[in-house]
Enzyme design. Structure first.
Site, PDB file in Angstrom:
ATOM      1  N   SER A  30      -3.095  19.090  17.347  1.00  0.00           N
ATOM      2  CA  SER A  30      -2.852  17.887  16.548  1.00  0.00           C
ATOM      3  C   SER A  30      -1.854  16.963  17.225  1.00  0.00           C
ATOM      4  O   SER A  30      -1.460  15.951  16.658  1.00  0.00           O
ATOM      5  CB  SER A  30      -2.336  18.282  15.162  1.00  0.00           C
ATOM      6  OG  SER A  30      -1.156  19.062  15.277  1.00  0.00           O
ATOM      7  N   ASN A 117       5.296  26.212   8.954  1.00  0.00           N
ATOM      8  CA  ASN A 117       4.787  25.792   7.644  1.00  0.00           C
ATOM      9  C   ASN A 117       5.840  25.034   6.831  1.00  0.00           C
ATOM     10  O   ASN A 117       5.539  24.019   6.215  1.00  0.00           O
ATOM     11  CB  ASN A 117       4.288  27.016   6.857  1.00  0.00           C
ATOM     12  CG  ASN A 117       3.141  27.705   7.574  1.00  0.00           C
ATOM     13  OD1 ASN A 117       2.609  27.178   8.550  1.00  0.00           O
ATOM     14  ND2 ASN A 117       2.765  28.887   7.106  1.00  0.00           N
ATOM     15  N   THR A 162     -12.456 -16.385 -16.955  1.00  0.00           N
ATOM     16  CA  THR A 162     -12.913 -15.050 -17.341  1.00  0.00           C
ATOM     17  C   THR A 162     -14.388 -15.022 -16.947  1.00  0.00           C
ATOM     18  O   THR A 162     -15.064 -16.059 -17.019  1.00  0.00           O
ATOM     19  CB  THR A 162     -12.766 -14.786 -18.854  1.00  0.00           C
ATOM     20  OG1 THR A 162     -13.624 -15.673 -19.557  1.00  0.00           O
ATOM     21  CG2 THR A 162     -11.322 -14.985 -19.323  1.00  0.00           C
ATOM     22  N   HIS A 163     -14.864 -13.887 -16.506  1.00  0.00           N
ATOM     23  CA  HIS A 163     -16.243 -13.770 -15.992  1.00  0.00           C
ATOM     24  C   HIS A 163     -16.495 -14.732 -14.831  1.00  0.00           C
ATOM     25  O   HIS A 163     -17.629 -15.126 -14.584  1.00  0.00           O
ATOM     26  CB  HIS A 163     -17.283 -14.024 -17.084  1.00  0.00           C
ATOM     27  CG  HIS A 163     -17.013 -13.300 -18.368  1.00  0.00           C
ATOM     28  ND1 HIS A 163     -17.578 -12.073 -18.660  1.00  0.00           N
ATOM     29  CD2 HIS A 163     -16.212 -13.603 -19.404  1.00  0.00           C
ATOM     30  CE1 HIS A 163     -17.145 -11.670 -19.855  1.00  0.00           C
ATOM     31  NE2 HIS A 163     -16.304 -12.576 -20.329  1.00  0.00           N
ATOM     32  N   SER A 284     -15.698 -19.625  14.560  1.00  0.00           N
ATOM     33  CA  SER A 284     -16.972 -18.947  14.790  1.00  0.00           C
ATOM     34  C   SER A 284     -17.372 -19.143  16.240  1.00  0.00           C
ATOM     35  O   SER A 284     -17.137 -20.202  16.817  1.00  0.00           O
ATOM     36  CB  SER A 284     -18.037 -19.542  13.868  1.00  0.00           C
ATOM     37  OG  SER A 284     -19.330 -19.297  14.401  1.00  0.00           O
ATOM     38  N   LYS A 290     -16.596 -24.043  11.758  1.00  0.00           N
ATOM     39  CA  LYS A 290     -16.106 -22.984  10.862  1.00  0.00           C
ATOM     40  C   LYS A 290     -14.614 -22.730  10.979  1.00  0.00           C
ATOM     41  O   LYS A 290     -14.033 -22.757  12.052  1.00  0.00           O
ATOM     42  CB  LYS A 290     -16.843 -21.655  11.160  1.00  0.00           C
ATOM     43  CG  LYS A 290     -18.289 -21.641  10.755  1.00  0.00           C
ATOM     44  CD  LYS A 290     -18.491 -21.765   9.249  1.00  0.00           C
ATOM     45  CE  LYS A 290     -18.025 -20.553   8.495  1.00  0.00           C
ATOM     46  NZ  LYS A 290     -18.983 -19.464   8.507  1.00  0.00           N
ATOM     47  N   ASN A 292     -12.622 -19.638   9.271  1.00  0.00           N
ATOM     48  CA  ASN A 292     -12.902 -18.480   8.415  1.00  0.00           C
ATOM     49  C   ASN A 292     -11.624 -17.762   7.967  1.00  0.00           C
ATOM     50  O   ASN A 292     -10.680 -17.632   8.742  1.00  0.00           O
ATOM     51  CB  ASN A 292     -13.781 -17.485   9.175  1.00  0.00           C
ATOM     52  CG  ASN A 292     -15.157 -18.046   9.466  1.00  0.00           C
ATOM     53  OD1 ASN A 292     -15.701 -18.820   8.672  1.00  0.00           O
ATOM     54  ND2 ASN A 292     -15.711 -17.698  10.611  1.00  0.00           N
ATOM     55  N   GLU A 297      -9.991 -11.492   4.254  1.00  0.00           N
ATOM     56  CA  GLU A 297     -11.212 -10.670   4.265  1.00  0.00           C
ATOM     57  C   GLU A 297     -10.904  -9.263   4.771  1.00  0.00           C
ATOM     58  O   GLU A 297     -11.394  -8.265   4.244  1.00  0.00           O
ATOM     59  CB  GLU A 297     -12.277 -11.309   5.162  1.00  0.00           C
ATOM     60  CG  GLU A 297     -12.893 -12.559   4.598  1.00  0.00           C
ATOM     61  CD  GLU A 297     -13.848 -13.199   5.606  1.00  0.00           C
ATOM     62  OE1 GLU A 297     -15.050 -13.019   5.460  1.00  0.00           O
ATOM     63  OE2 GLU A 297     -13.364 -13.850   6.558  1.00  0.00           O
ATOM     64  N   LYS A 332      -2.754  14.466   8.153  1.00  0.00           N
ATOM     65  CA  LYS A 332      -1.975  13.515   8.940  1.00  0.00           C
ATOM     66  C   LYS A 332      -2.655  12.160   9.110  1.00  0.00           C
ATOM     67  O   LYS A 332      -2.030  11.125   8.896  1.00  0.00           O
ATOM     68  CB  LYS A 332      -1.661  14.090  10.315  1.00  0.00           C
ATOM     69  CG  LYS A 332      -1.074  15.480  10.278  1.00  0.00           C
ATOM     70  CD  LYS A 332       0.310  15.588  10.761  1.00  0.00           C
ATOM     71  CE  LYS A 332       0.972  16.862  10.266  1.00  0.00           C
ATOM     72  NZ  LYS A 332       0.108  17.859   9.605  1.00  0.00           N
TER      73      LYS A 332
HETATM   74  N1  ARG Z   1       0.284  21.457  13.107  1.00  0.00           N
HETATM   75  C1  ARG Z   1       0.362  22.215  11.905  1.00  0.00           C
HETATM   76  C2  ARG Z   1       0.083  21.315  10.694  1.00  0.00           C
HETATM   77  O1  ARG Z   1       0.126  20.161  10.836  1.00  0.00           O
HETATM   78  C3  ARG Z   1       1.710  22.813  11.742  1.00  0.00           C
HETATM   79  C4  ARG Z   1       1.731  24.030  10.936  1.00  0.00           C
HETATM   80  C5  ARG Z   1       0.986  25.123  11.639  1.00  0.00           C
HETATM   81  N2  ARG Z   1       1.092  26.355  10.971  1.00  0.00           N
HETATM   82  C6  ARG Z   1       0.312  27.395  11.226  1.00  0.00           C
HETATM   83  N3  ARG Z   1       0.466  28.459  10.534  1.00  0.00           N
HETATM   84  N4  ARG Z   1      -0.647  27.319  12.126  1.00  0.00           N
HETATM   85  O2  ARG Z   1      -0.215  21.781   9.619  1.00  0.00           O
END
Ligand code: ARG
Length: 462
Positions: A30, A117, A162-163, A284, A290, A292, A297, A332
């Site tokens: 990650s 964790n 309204t509407h 455009s 144009k 825009n 948007e 994330k």
């Molecule tokens: N990269 C992990 C997450 O975002 C960190 C926690 C990982 N924990 C584990 N037991 N593999 O959740």
């Protein structure tokens, strides 16, 4: 392989006989996403190391080395000198690896009494706490622009709808302040989020707590958390604070998209109520004429991803067994993208509100068309003794007659009006002008100028 050395060099590699498959390494890493947590990760680790020393769980000398090492790493990342490695999965292990390289075996003591964790739960809270504060400030700035515009265009009258059919004339300032109130509720909701984000999860370990004599309250104090989580299992598996943020952001985007949509609509030739600043529009590639309204948007369009992120995290969380599961790593992208989108959209919306030009005459002439004083004719008759339902009938018949004559109500002669009701007298005309129609709505919360003025004064006091 040397005894005690992890297979493939993984920080957790001790119990593994084979190396991680390359595909798995790429699939589970990650770091590309969570590297942006580095400041918060390091902040949390410094507090943890100080606590470990204070509790004599690690020597003070080692803690000092750890803190200095972490500060070096922060500078390295700040200056783009840090080489992130996918093999180290995430920001937590990338930092820890580098720390040990920098300061030697003392680096290996940082993770005492801690799991990734509770670490990642802490990082997310530290990160989001900062983001929410920025968002609250950005919302305040947007509200300020709305107030500024409401003051500037205080007396401009527009058709209220309204509407999406012309309904009753209102002050444009009153319409703008409707958005002020929506964003005020958003701000309150974000402030509420902040309270529940502000709870320290560190010290929960992997899920069951830790055998070390840690001092969680001390860590909370170092990191500015007013509260400490009370159940280690909940602390590592809870992402309610993220869901709440995503839900709050979604409601905010309901409001942003409604304002965006009105800006798009108002800047059409059909409406012609506002002109958006040139610098905030695009042309455009084909049609030379144009101009825009791409920014509103896009704000309207980005609503889709914000709602989608809420749905994504709700789905990730649903039915997850306690406590931590790797599924949680998928929190994330929804979080980061939402925070980025909210910040950028609120900011650019402020700029557009500040830069829009209001075409007051177009608004007023639209407000004078469409029989929007019909309710006032009915109210006039009520004041002269007719039950409202009967008055409504009379005013409706007048409108029908006007349509066939191609006239406005106030263009009918007194004799013509009296054909519909003998209660009508000469003073009726003073009730039918657009100014009067707006000005008579004095009941609390109505569009009368004095109400809007009072509201603006209230807001200045705050
Ligand atoms: N990269 C992990 C997450 O975002 C960190 C926690 C990982 N924990 C584990 N037991 N593999 O959740």
């Amino acid at each position: 392989m040397a005894k005690g050395k992890a297979k493939g060099g993984k920080l957790w590699g001790g119990r593994f006989a084979a190396e991680t498959a390359n595909s798995v390494e790429a699939f589970t890493a990650s770091i590309a996403v969570d590297a942006r947590l580095y400041r918060h990760d390091i902040l949390g680790s410094i507090a943890h190391a100080k606590m470990l020393a204070k509790q004599r769980i690690i020597p003070a000398r080692d803690a000092q080395k750890i803190v200095r090492g972490l500060e070096t790493i922060r500078r390295e990342i700040d200056h783009g000198k840090f080489v992130f490695s996918e093999a180290d999965e995430d920001i937590h292990m990338n930092v820890e690896r580098r720390l040990t390289k920098l300061i030697g075996p003392a680096g290996g003591k940082l993770h005492t009494a801690r799991s990734r964790n509770d670490q990642v739960a802490l990082d997310m809270r530290l990160y989001l706490r900062d983001e929410v504060k920025i968002i609250i400030a950005a919302l305040q700035a947007l509200q300020q622009e709305l107030v500024r515009a409401a003051k500037k265009y205080l007396d401009v009258i527009m058709p209220g709808y309204t509407h999406l059919q012309r309904a009753q004339p209102v002050l444009f300032s009153h319409h703008l302040l409707a958005y002020f109130d929506m964003f005020e509720r958003d701000r309150e909701r974000f402030a509420g989020c902040l309270e529940r984000i502000n709870v320290l999860p560190l010290g929960s370990g992997a899920l069951a707590g830790t055998t070390f004599p840690i001092d969680r309250v001390y860590v909370a104090k170092l990191l500015g958390f007013p509260r400490v989580s009370k159940n280690s299992i909940d602390a590592v598996s809870d992402r309610d604070f993220l869901l709440e943020f995503l839900a709050t952001s979604s409601i905010l985007f309901v409001h942003l998209s409604r304002l965006a949509d009105e800006l798009v609509l108002w800047s059409t030739q059909e409406f012609g109520f506002v002109e958006l600043p040139d610098g905030y529009c695009t042309g455009s590639s084909m049609m030379p004429q144009k101009k825009n309204p791409d920014v509103p948007e896009l704000i309207r369009g980005k609503t889709g991803r914000v709602f989608g992120h809420l749905q994504a995290l709700l789905t990730i969380m649903k039915g997850l067994p306690l406590a931590y599961n790797r599924d949680l790593q998928e929190d994330k992208i929804p979080l980061f993208d939402t925070a980025d989108t909210v910040k950028a959209s609120v900011k650019i919306m402020s700029e557009i509100v500040a830069g829009m030009k209001v075409l007051a005459e177009r608004m007023l002439s639209a407000a004078q068309d469409g029989f929007m004083n019909a309710t006032d004719l009915a109210d006039y008759l009520v004041a002269r003794g007719l039950p409202f339902r009967a008055a409504h009938q009379v005013a409706g018949a007048v409108v029908q007659f006007c349509v066939t004559q191609g006239k406005r109500i106030e263009e009918l002669s007194l004799a013509e009006l009296q054909r519909f009701s003998d209660k009508v007298e000469k003073d009726v005309y003073s009730h039918l002008s657009t100014d009067a129609v707006v000005g008579r709505r004095r009941a609390l919360g109505g569009t009368a100028r004095q109400n809007v003025m009072r509201r603006l004064k209230e807001l200045r006091v705050r």
